[in-house]
Write an enzyme that holds these catalytic residues in place. Structure first.
Site, mmCIF file in Angstrom:
data_model
loop_
_atom_site.group_PDB
_atom_site.id
_atom_site.type_symbol
_atom_site.label_atom_id
_atom_site.label_comp_id
_atom_site.label_asym_id
_atom_site.label_seq_id
_atom_site.Cartn_x
_atom_site.Cartn_y
_atom_site.Cartn_z
ATOM 1 C CG HIS A 298 -2.158 -1.048 1.202
ATOM 2 N ND1 HIS A 298 -1.935 -2.353 1.644
ATOM 3 C CD2 HIS A 298 -3.039 -1.149 0.453
ATOM 4 C CE1 HIS A 298 -3.109 -3.177 1.327
ATOM 5 N NE2 HIS A 298 -3.743 -2.313 0.668
ATOM 6 C CG ASN A 299 3.889 1.144 -2.589
ATOM 7 O OD1 ASN A 299 3.232 1.202 -3.649
ATOM 8 N ND2 ASN A 299 4.547 0.025 -2.486
ATOM 9 C CG HIS A 338 -7.650 3.806 -3.348
ATOM 10 N ND1 HIS A 338 -6.597 3.979 -4.057
ATOM 11 C CD2 HIS A 338 -7.452 2.392 -2.938
ATOM 12 C CE1 HIS A 338 -5.790 3.150 -4.316
ATOM 13 N NE2 HIS A 338 -6.213 1.984 -3.570
ATOM 14 C CD GLN A 499 -2.933 -13.541 -5.728
ATOM 15 O OE1 GLN A 499 -3.295 -13.290 -4.525
ATOM 16 N NE2 GLN A 499 -3.319 -12.859 -6.898
#
Length: 564
Positions: A298-299, A338, A499
């Site tokens: 989350h960058n 976001h 996944q």
């Protein structure tokens, strides 16, 4: 020695000057006394009673009454003018005209002709456009004072400097297609904001697990030095690739990603539609980048990845023909903002660890609420407010819609939002606000978790980044005695197992429902998801076979040891 008695009326008091002369021209001494009964005096006298200076007498018409004025021939014109003003109840320093009974002008000086009570003079205020000596002198004094102040504060120089500076910037922006900005100025401005916030005690404390919200609650203080943001010109090939899900986000540096985001806002017409200042847009993007943390997943690169996918879907689905410009702006801005200031630990951890964010937002989407708050804290800075020229009612609508979309990215609401969209998709109406609102929520969700839509060489590194972030959280949860989710436990999860379920039960169903509305995404977006699912199922089969072989080998070795 001779004496002269002179009379002077000032503030309705009469002052008598006793002047003693050693000779006709030499003044020796002056004394002064006053009387308060000016109203009882019917004659105004100025000058000397000496035979050498015989006084002159004139008669004035003052409001229908005869007023006798006596003055010495050695009085100056200014003294006579003041005497006439006082006699005619006109304010001192007022420019006046002296008119005889036939309307002719009479020169106001000691040599003026005397008149009689039957041929009265009348004192008239001078018209404003002619200006008297006193007024001219006063204006000259004011001009000199203004000039001194101007020199002291360099007003003219500063004005010229600012005007020239603005003209230069406007010319550069126009010539280079709204792409050039003074980088050092942006850096200095943001540094000043940081220093200002720091001086107010609003320094943010970095914490890997529990985020400490600024007491200020209104402004942000950037955590790192502002990165350089040099001019970057996009090639035509890049511009075309930028519209496709196959875009490789790993080949771009931060300044290049910033330039791409800036280009998207210009290309979609958002800068023109909302009258955004191009320089403010650059500052806003710099502040956005500054407030994404250096997490494994989350960058800022994830922010760009989601925004680029949104830009691609807008073009792929021809949303510009179906939705309004306001909708375009809401979709893009929500995508950019976001995950602002994501701490790297998800909502489950926030709630279980009872962090400040969880307490602040009552365990209801604490991270998403925080992303919204940070987004609008940045926009509250005038230097970063890209909506500064938007009407208040329109901004309120945009703000509410952006909040709705960012809150929709909480995966805890995935089933609720997708079910709502399923009910509408078969009879979808683009003129229905609720339908469009639901579509925008699904679109940002698609973009947020769209990595597997991209080519394998682009998507697979993201899985490694996400697992690294998951493992950091699960390790901390174990240390703190908190519940650990199996899909985040490094001892239980593998890349294929992580996944397969996510692609089969989350991604494919959501994208297939969007495909009902936009069939053109099947080949470009849905089919790659199916291929990715098959890829990970093959990997799982290989892992399972290797695990089975390893198990048999271990059992064989164990049996061999017992026989000995």
């Amino acid at each position: 020695m001779q004496s002269v008695v002179a009379c002077y009326l000032y503030r309705k008091k009469i002052f008598f000057f006793y002047v003693f002369f050693a000779g006709p021209e030499k003044e020796v001494a002056i004394d002064c006394v006053s009387t308060a009964k000016a109203s009882s005096i019917s004659e105004v006298i100025m000058g000397s009673s000496s035979s050498s200076y015989a006084p002159k007498t004139i008669y004035l018409d003052v409001d229908g009454k005869v007023q006798r004025v006596i003055f010495s021939r050695h009085c100056s014109p200014c003294d006579i003018k003041e005497l006439l003003c006082s006699s005619s109840n006109i304010a001192r320093n007022t420019a006046i005209l002296l008119i005889d009974s036939e309307g002719a002008l009479v020169s106001i000086d000691p040599s003026m002709p005397a008149n009689t009570p039957n041929n009265l003079y009348k004192v008239m205020p001078h018209s404003a456009n002619q200006g008297g000596e006193k007024e001219d002198m006063f204006q000259n004094v004011l001009s000199q004072v203004a000039e001194q102040f101007s020199r002291a504060f360099r007003i003219n120089e500063l004005k010229t400097e600012v005007t020239n500076r603005l003209a230069m910037l406007e010319k550069r922006v126009e010539l280079e297609g709204l792409k050039v900005v003074e980088i050092e100025k942006c850096k200095n401005d943001l540094k000043k904001l940081r220093d200002e916030m720091t001086s107010r005690g609003g320094v943010r404390m970095n914490c890997n697990c529990k985020y400490n919200f600024s007491d200020d609650g209104k402004k942000l203080s950037p955590r790192r030095d502002v990165p350089s943001y040099p001019k970057y010109t996009l090639s035509q090939e890049t511009i075309e690739t930028l519209k496709k899900p196959t875009f490789d986000v790993w080949h771009w540096e931060h300044n290049e990603m910033l330039s791409c985001l800036e280009y998207m806002y210009h290309d979609l017409g958002l800068v023109k539609e909302f009258n955004m200042n191009p320089i403010t847009l650059k500052r806003w993007l710099l502040a956005i980048q500054e407030n994404y943390r250096d997490n494994p997943f989350h960058n800022f690169r994830h922010c760009f990845c989601v925004s680029q996918m949104m830009y691609g879907m807008i073009h792929l689905c021809n949303l510009q023909e179906r939705l309004t410009m306001t909708d375009m702006c809401i979709l893009m801005t929500a995508a950019v903002c976001h995950d602002l200031d994501h701490p790297g630990y998800n909502n489950t951890y926030q709630i279980n660890a009872r962090t400040e964010l969880a307490v602040r937002y009552n365990d209801i989407s604490p991270l998403e609420n925080h992303h919204c708050a940070v987004a609008f804290q940045i926009l509250s800075m005038p230097e970063c407010n890209i909506f500064a020229n938007v009407e208040p009612d329109s901004f309120k609508q945009i703000r509410q819609a952006i909040i709705t979309l960012i809150l929709a990215t909480d995966m805890a609401r995935h089933g609720e939002i997708l079910d709502s969209f399923k009910q509408k998709v078969d009879s979808f109406d683009f003129t229905n606000e609720e339908h469009v609102k639901c579509l925008k929520m699904v679109l940002i969700k698609c973009c947020d978790i769209s990595n597997e839509v991209r080519p394998t060489e682009v998507a697979e590194p993201w899985v490694d980044c996400l697992l690294e972030e998951y493992f950091m959280q699960s390790d901390r949860e174990k240390t703190e005695g908190l519940p650990v989710a199996p899909f985040m436990d490094r001892d239980k999860v593998t890349k294929p197992t992580a996944q397969i379920g996510f692609i089969k039960f989350v991604l494919i169903p959501m994208f297939e429902n969007v495909m009902k509305l936009f069939p053109q995404i099947e080949e470009i977006m849905v089919q790659p998801l199916r291929d990715s699912r098959d890829h990970y199922e093959e990997l799982k089969q290989i892992d399972d076979a290797m695990s089975e072989a390893q198990k048999k080998k271990t059992e064989s070795m164990s049996l061999g040891g017992k026989k000995k």
